[in-house]
Design an enzyme around this catalytic site. Structure first.
Site, PDB file in Angstrom:
ATOM      1  N   ARG A 149       0.818  -1.215   0.000  1.00 27.49           N
ATOM      2  CA  ARG A 149       0.000   0.000   0.000  1.00 27.49           C
ATOM      3  C   ARG A 149       0.855   1.270   0.000  1.00 27.49           C
ATOM      4  O   ARG A 149       0.660   2.163  -0.822  1.00 27.49           O
ATOM      5  CB  ARG A 149      -0.943   0.014   1.216  1.00 27.49           C
ATOM      6  CG  ARG A 149      -1.900  -1.171   1.264  1.00 27.49           C
ATOM      7  CD  ARG A 149      -2.957  -0.976   2.329  1.00 27.49           C
ATOM      8  NE  ARG A 149      -3.632  -2.241   2.662  1.00 27.49           N
ATOM      9  CZ  ARG A 149      -4.865  -2.334   3.134  1.00 27.49           C
ATOM     10  NH1 ARG A 149      -5.573  -1.241   3.356  1.00 27.49           N
ATOM     11  NH2 ARG A 149      -5.400  -3.520   3.428  1.00 27.49           N
ATOM     12  N   ASP A 190      -2.821 -16.518  -1.800  1.00 23.72           N
ATOM     13  CA  ASP A 190      -3.247 -16.046  -3.122  1.00 23.72           C
ATOM     14  C   ASP A 190      -2.168 -15.318  -3.920  1.00 23.72           C
ATOM     15  O   ASP A 190      -1.830 -15.702  -5.041  1.00 23.72           O
ATOM     16  CB  ASP A 190      -4.496 -15.161  -2.989  1.00 23.72           C
ATOM     17  CG  ASP A 190      -4.341 -14.062  -1.934  1.00 23.72           C
ATOM     18  OD1 ASP A 190      -3.335 -14.071  -1.199  1.00 23.72           O
ATOM     19  OD2 ASP A 190      -5.229 -13.196  -1.844  1.00 23.72           O
ATOM     20  N   GLU A 216     -11.185  -7.751  -6.489  1.00 19.36           N
ATOM     21  CA  GLU A 216     -10.606  -8.837  -7.298  1.00 19.36           C
ATOM     22  C   GLU A 216     -11.412  -9.149  -8.557  1.00 19.36           C
ATOM     23  O   GLU A 216     -10.832  -9.365  -9.638  1.00 19.36           O
ATOM     24  CB  GLU A 216     -10.456 -10.100  -6.447  1.00 19.36           C
ATOM     25  CG  GLU A 216      -9.344 -10.046  -5.433  1.00 19.36           C
ATOM     26  CD  GLU A 216      -9.704  -9.231  -4.199  1.00 19.36           C
ATOM     27  OE1 GLU A 216      -8.788  -8.799  -3.461  1.00 19.36           O
ATOM     28  OE2 GLU A 216     -10.922  -9.031  -3.957  1.00 19.36           O
ATOM     29  N   THR A 256      -0.082  -6.081  -6.175  1.00 19.76           N
ATOM     30  CA  THR A 256      -1.323  -6.686  -5.706  1.00 19.76           C
ATOM     31  C   THR A 256      -2.258  -5.678  -5.053  1.00 19.76           C
ATOM     32  O   THR A 256      -3.359  -6.033  -4.637  1.00 19.76           O
ATOM     33  CB  THR A 256      -1.015  -7.850  -4.744  1.00 19.76           C
ATOM     34  OG1 THR A 256      -2.169  -8.668  -4.587  1.00 19.76           O
ATOM     35  CG2 THR A 256      -0.544  -7.320  -3.399  1.00 19.76           C
TER      36      THR A 256
END
Length: 674
Positions: free
Chosen positions: A309, A438, A574, A663
């Site tokens: 982030r 993931d 997602e 991500t």
């Protein structure tokens, strides 16, 4: 005039000429020169006929040659003159204060444009109306992808005109891996245009200017994109009014939630504002970063979350804007996160105190999750490339190399936990593509792409893992026969699928776009249909956090079953992320339509009138979805960003052949040749 006898005696070279002598009386008497047009025409024609055939041929050839040159010059000069004319018009408009205009071919992405001050309500925007073209295309046509030299002093925001950066060359001494991989009949050749990545960085020898792309025709902003801009401004209003400088907005109570105390929502949203063209909002956020973002504080942060982030957001914003302020801040937080790697196994701890320079695992275990320790590499590798400091990439690469050698995998599938002391997998036998595992699979592919398709170990691990998914985790539901990815626990299959798994269709499509086997795209098409149905089969049209699929047909039952503990929605990105990839690579409008449905349902069930959006507890109750009073930072950093990109027809708005998303949806450049 030579006589005939003299010519014979001297034998000079032969000269072709005609001599005519007329007396004035003869000329006038014969109707000679009188300056009339008819006389001039007859005189020219007479002189032309007096020329030899060779002379006339040469003259005609010269005239033809000049005509051809004139045509070629006109066609070649037409576009530059047109560009100069357009530029002059643009300058006049800029002086007149017309918004949305920018200079052609800037060295870095130009400043974002301020959105219209008056935005219509989202419910009034219809997707059937024709789009209104803007004055100029938005988004990054010329993102800065070259790193600066170490001896160049970091510049301030106001020195952006001198922000062309220098490349950091990668050492060629490290052993080069094999150049071709054969995977079950598919031959994959790495990109030959880039140097093999290395954890050893060396100084650039010569400065390099930023490459400037050819200016292209503006791509209109669609009404759906304008609706996303309006939604962002509404969410930003709530954050600015009630949570400015804090981590997360609590829109219902008009307050905030603090996690790290580092303005997570603001930093996560920086590059989104730039891409959406929100100049005013970006500038006020930049000012906060410059004056109020301080990392020297006694606070524990999560290595993974702060990397994707904060570090990812700062690096991305630096590349988009060319503003060295963000690189300075990125280097600061990067250095403060490095103590996490000081473990016996080099597998990093999960938590770091960025003020004290200490790190530790969670209180209840010495384990870290596999997804967290293997999903920080894109950011740390890029930080090394920009700063010419090899320590960041070296630490991150050691983790991947270590995981590559570990036992305990199941056909490429990895367990969810790894011990920071021993460096071994723990809790063996449980395999999922959901939480805690993931993004390991996502970053295998994306690191390979980031480094120019040279690191074959990463590709091998990725390809093997996808085969493991097909073999162990892939099933079809009833009655619609939806393809889904379940979980495996000690040999027992569970038809449970996290919403987080919906990153996989986009990742598969990205791999297929980069030359991997075509059946990955077929699987992506099947899985994105499933992810859409996780929304469409629910009463609010919003997906829960977790679903269970029916493996056997039952009367009155849908494919999707939802347990009470799993029916919350956190505004996750997602599915929208994968819809963006699928539309970008296929051009199929249904993916835009599916995204539009999801966007409208977010507006219908999660929008708070006073500003902001809220996660909800019950997606099965349209009359009372039970708002949770929390807006996650990734709603602005990811969900709305992917919505905006999904609704765009501009393939250069974050070109996926030049940039790879981390991500947290922060685009980082694919490494250019050294």
């Amino acid at each position: 005039m030579y006589s005939a006898a003299a010519a014979a005696t001297a034998s000079p070279p032969r000269r072709d000429f005609i001599s005519v002598t007329l007396s004035p009386e003869e000329a006038v008497g014969a109707g000679g020169y009188n300056n009339s047009k008819a006389w001039r025409r007859r005189s020219c024609w007479r002189k032309w006929k007096q020329l030899s055939r060779l002379q006339r041929s040469v003259i005609l050839f010269l005239f033809a040659f000049l005509a051809v040159c004139g045509v070629i010059s006109y066609t070649s000069m037409g576009e530059p003159w047109k560009s100069l004319t357009n530029k002059s018009l643009d300058d006049e408009r800029m002086e007149a204060g017309i918004p949305g205009l920018k200079l052609a071919n800037p060295a870095v992405l130009p400043a974002p444009q301020k959105a219209d001050a008056k935005q219509g309500d989202y419910s009034e925007i219809s997707p059937q109306k024709p789009p209104k073209p803007p004055h100029a295309r938005r988004g990054p046509p010329n993102l800065q992808i070259k790193p600066p030299r170490r001896d160049v002093k970091l510049k301030t925001h106001h020195d952006s005109s001198r922000v062309a950066e220098e490349p950091v060359q990668v050492d060629k001494e490290e052993k080069t891996e094999k150049s071709v991989i054969s995977w079950r009949g598919a031959v994959i050749e790495p990109d030959q245009s880039t140097e093999p990545p290395s954890s050893k960085i060396k100084e650039p020898e010569k400065p390099s200017s930023v490459e400037v792309e050819d200016q292209k025709e503006p791509v209109p902003i669609t009404e759906r994109q304008m609706a996303v801009i309006e939604a962002f401004r509404h969410a930003w209003k709530g954050y600015k009014d009630f949570a400015w400088g804090h981590d997360e907005l609590k829109p219902l109570s008009k307050s905030y939630n603090e996690w790290f105390g580092l303005g997570l929502t603001l930093i996560d949203a920086l590059d989104t504002m730039w891409i959406l063209g929100l100049k005013e909002e970006f500038e006020e956020a930049r000012k906060w970063v410059e004056t109020d973002l301080v990392f020297d504080k006694n606070v524990d942060v999560n290595l993974f979350e702060s990397t994707i982030r904060i570090l990812g957001g700062l690096l991305s914003t630096y590349h988009l804007s060319g503003d060295s302020l963000f690189l300075e801040k990125a280097k600061d937080i990067g250095n403060r996160l490095m103590p996490a790697f000081k473990t016996p196994s080099k597998i990093p701890y999960s938590d770091v105190n960025i003020g004290r320079g200490t790190a530790h695992p969670p209180r209840w275990t010495s384990d870290s999750t596999v997804a967290e320790v293997t999903s920080i590499q894109l950011e740390f590798r890029e930080l090394s490339r920009l700063t010419a400091d090899e320590k960041f990439q070296k630490a991150a690469d050691e983790v991947m190399k270590h995981v590559h050698t570990l036992s305990g995998k199941n056909d490429g599938l990895v367990p969810m936990f790894i011990n920071t002391n021993s460096g071994q997998f723990t809790h063996l036998g449980v395999y999922t593509l959901g939480a805690r595992a993931d993004s390991y699979y996502e970053y295998l592919l994306k690191q390979w792409i980031q480094g120019g398709k040279k690191e074959n170990e990463l590709l091998e691990d990725y390809m093997r893992a996808i085969e493991g998914v097909k073999k162990h985790l892939l099933k079809r539901s009833q009655p619609k026969k939806l393809t889904f990815v379940g979980e495996l626990a000690h040999g027992h299959f569970s038809a449970k699928m996290d919403h987080l798994v919906c990153f996989l269709p986009g990742t598969l499509a990205l791999g297929a776009h980069n030359g991997l086997t075509a059946d990955h795209m077929k699987l992506a098409e099947a899985l994105i249909e499933t992810c859409y149905q996780m929304y469409a089969q629910v009463e609010t049209g919003l997906s829960p956090e977790i679903v269970h699929f029916n493996l056997h047909a039952q009367k009155g039952h849908k494919d999707v079953e939802i347990k009470p503990a799993d029916r919350h929605n956190l505004l996750r990105p997602e599915t929208v992320e994968s819809l963006f990839y699928m539309y970008r690579f296929t051009g199929d409008k249904k993916y835009q339509d599916w995204g539009w449905e999801i966007f409208q349902n977010f507006n219908k069930y999660t929008r708070v009138p006073t500003g902001g959006y809220t996660s909800i507890n019950n997606v099965q109750n349209p009359s009372n979805p039970e708002p949770r009073d929390k807006m996650e930072s990734f709603f602005l950093g990811e969900t709305l960003k992917y919505m905006f990109l999904l609704f765009s027809d501009d393939i250069d708005l974050i070109n996926l052949d030049k940039y790879v998303f981390n991500t947290e949806a922060h685009p980082l450049p694919i490494w250019a040749p050294a």
